[in-house]
Design a protein around this motif. Structure first.
Motif, PDB file in Angstrom:
ATOM      1  N   VAL A  16       0.858  -1.184   0.000  1.00 26.65           N
ATOM      2  CA  VAL A  16       0.000   0.000   0.000  1.00 26.65           C
ATOM      3  C   VAL A  16       0.893   1.232   0.000  1.00 26.65           C
ATOM      4  O   VAL A  16       1.801   1.344   0.829  1.00 26.65           O
ATOM      5  CB  VAL A  16      -0.906   0.029   1.259  1.00 26.65           C
ATOM      6  N   THR A  17       0.631   2.148  -0.926  1.00 28.82           N
ATOM      7  CA  THR A  17       1.300   3.448  -0.914  1.00 28.82           C
ATOM      8  C   THR A  17       0.357   4.433  -0.251  1.00 28.82           C
ATOM      9  O   THR A  17      -0.827   4.478  -0.571  1.00 28.82           O
ATOM     10  CB  THR A  17       1.643   3.917  -2.338  1.00 28.82           C
ATOM     11  N   GLY A  18       0.887   5.205   0.675  1.00 25.21           N
ATOM     12  CA  GLY A  18       0.057   6.125   1.442  1.00 25.21           C
ATOM     13  C   GLY A  18      -0.501   7.272   0.629  1.00 25.21           C
ATOM     14  O   GLY A  18      -0.127   7.495  -0.527  1.00 25.21           O
ATOM     15  N   LYS A  19      -1.412   7.989   1.248  1.00 28.81           N
ATOM     16  CA  LYS A  19      -2.057   9.156   0.649  1.00 28.81           C
ATOM     17  C   LYS A  19      -2.240  10.201   1.738  1.00 28.81           C
ATOM     18  O   LYS A  19      -2.375   9.860   2.906  1.00 28.81           O
ATOM     19  CB  LYS A  19      -3.437   8.789   0.089  1.00 28.81           C
ATOM     20  N   VAL A  62      -9.036   9.172   2.130  1.00 26.18           N
ATOM     21  CA  VAL A  62      -7.931   8.403   1.549  1.00 26.18           C
ATOM     22  C   VAL A  62      -8.271   6.906   1.597  1.00 26.18           C
ATOM     23  O   VAL A  62      -7.548   6.108   2.192  1.00 26.18           O
ATOM     24  CB  VAL A  62      -6.588   8.708   2.262  1.00 26.18           C
ATOM     25  N   ASN A  64      -8.816   3.025   1.260  1.00 20.21           N
ATOM     26  CA  ASN A  64      -7.871   1.918   1.052  1.00 20.21           C
ATOM     27  C   ASN A  64      -6.452   2.232   1.514  1.00 20.21           C
ATOM     28  O   ASN A  64      -5.531   1.497   1.198  1.00 20.21           O
ATOM     29  CB  ASN A  64      -7.850   1.474  -0.411  1.00 20.21           C
ATOM     30  N   ALA A  65      -6.257   3.315   2.258  1.00 18.05           N
ATOM     31  CA  ALA A  65      -4.918   3.647   2.760  1.00 18.05           C
ATOM     32  C   ALA A  65      -4.782   3.384   4.254  1.00 18.05           C
ATOM     33  O   ALA A  65      -3.707   3.583   4.804  1.00 18.05           O
ATOM     34  CB  ALA A  65      -4.592   5.107   2.449  1.00 18.05           C
ATOM     35  N   VAL A  92      -2.438   5.645   8.925  1.00 23.47           N
ATOM     36  CA  VAL A  92      -2.384   6.055   7.522  1.00 23.47           C
ATOM     37  C   VAL A  92      -1.011   6.671   7.329  1.00 23.47           C
ATOM     38  O   VAL A  92      -0.482   7.320   8.233  1.00 23.47           O
ATOM     39  CB  VAL A  92      -3.494   7.082   7.183  1.00 23.47           C
ATOM     40  N   GLN A  95       2.222   9.629   1.002  1.00 24.39           N
ATOM     41  CA  GLN A  95       2.631   8.973  -0.243  1.00 24.39           C
ATOM     42  C   GLN A  95       4.133   8.711  -0.329  1.00 24.39           C
ATOM     43  O   GLN A  95       4.590   8.039  -1.251  1.00 24.39           O
ATOM     44  CB  GLN A  95       2.149   9.766  -1.466  1.00 24.39           C
TER      45      GLN A  95
END
Length: 180
Positions: A16-19, A62, A64-65, A92, A95
């Motif tokens: 997972v890449t953060g947001k 955000v 799915n983060a 969370v 990115q």
């Protein structure tokens, strides 16, 4: 016989890449959910607090983060490239961090953490030899490989390394108390 296999980071679990929620909306911030960025203390094994936190509204922005506890987070940009922590509660990230929600049926979370510390040093070395701001995107991060033994062997290795970590932390606390 203990056979170590080469495994892509993507095989360790879900990447997972953060947001970052919109910072202009103040209602997104100040809640109970950790918001991890590379500027937070990533020198510890488990992150338990962060400079910023999110509200449920911020998290909904955000999708799915949201990361569960026991997710391995790796900073993947700039001079902070290669820092690694494990989440201790729902978190969370921004990115600049790629995270691994570890497949616990095949891999030990702490083993993945220690493996990412080694990979992180390699990533950081790459950042020091680059003239541009180094960034490791999700697909590049997912393609890196590490060596892994069986889950049983991973757990044995973690037992030893975790005992050493505990001793180091104990010594650090003693030094801090002496300094005070």
């Amino acid at each position: 016989m203990n056979i170590w296999q080469s495994v892509k980071v993507a095989e360790l679990g879900r990447i997972v890449t953060g947001k970052t929620p919109k910072t202009a909306i103040t209602e997104n911030y100040g809640g109970d959910i950790l918001f991890l960025t590379p500027s937070d203390d990533m020198s510890v094994k488990y992150v338990s607090n962060t400079a910023k936190t999110l509200t449920e509204r911020g998290v909904s922005e955000v999708k799915n983060a949201l990361l569960p506890p026991d997710t391995v987070c790796v900073s993947c940009i700039g001079s902070d490239l290669g820092k690694v922590v494990i989440t201790s509660k729902n978190t969370v990230t921004n990115q600049q961090i790629n995270s691994i929600i570890v497949d616990k049926k095949r891999f030990d979370v702490s083993f993945v953490y220690y493996a990412m510390l080694i990979l992180g040093k390699e990533l950081n070395f790459i950042s020091k030899t680059s003239t541009a701001v180094p960034i490791v995107n999700k697909s590049s991060f997912s393609a890196y490989k590490i060596l892994c033994p069986s889950l049983e062997q991973q757990k044995k290795i973690v037992t030893i390394l975790s005992a050493l970590d505990s001793k180091i932390e104990c010594n650090k606390q003693i030094n801090d108390n002496l300094a005070a």
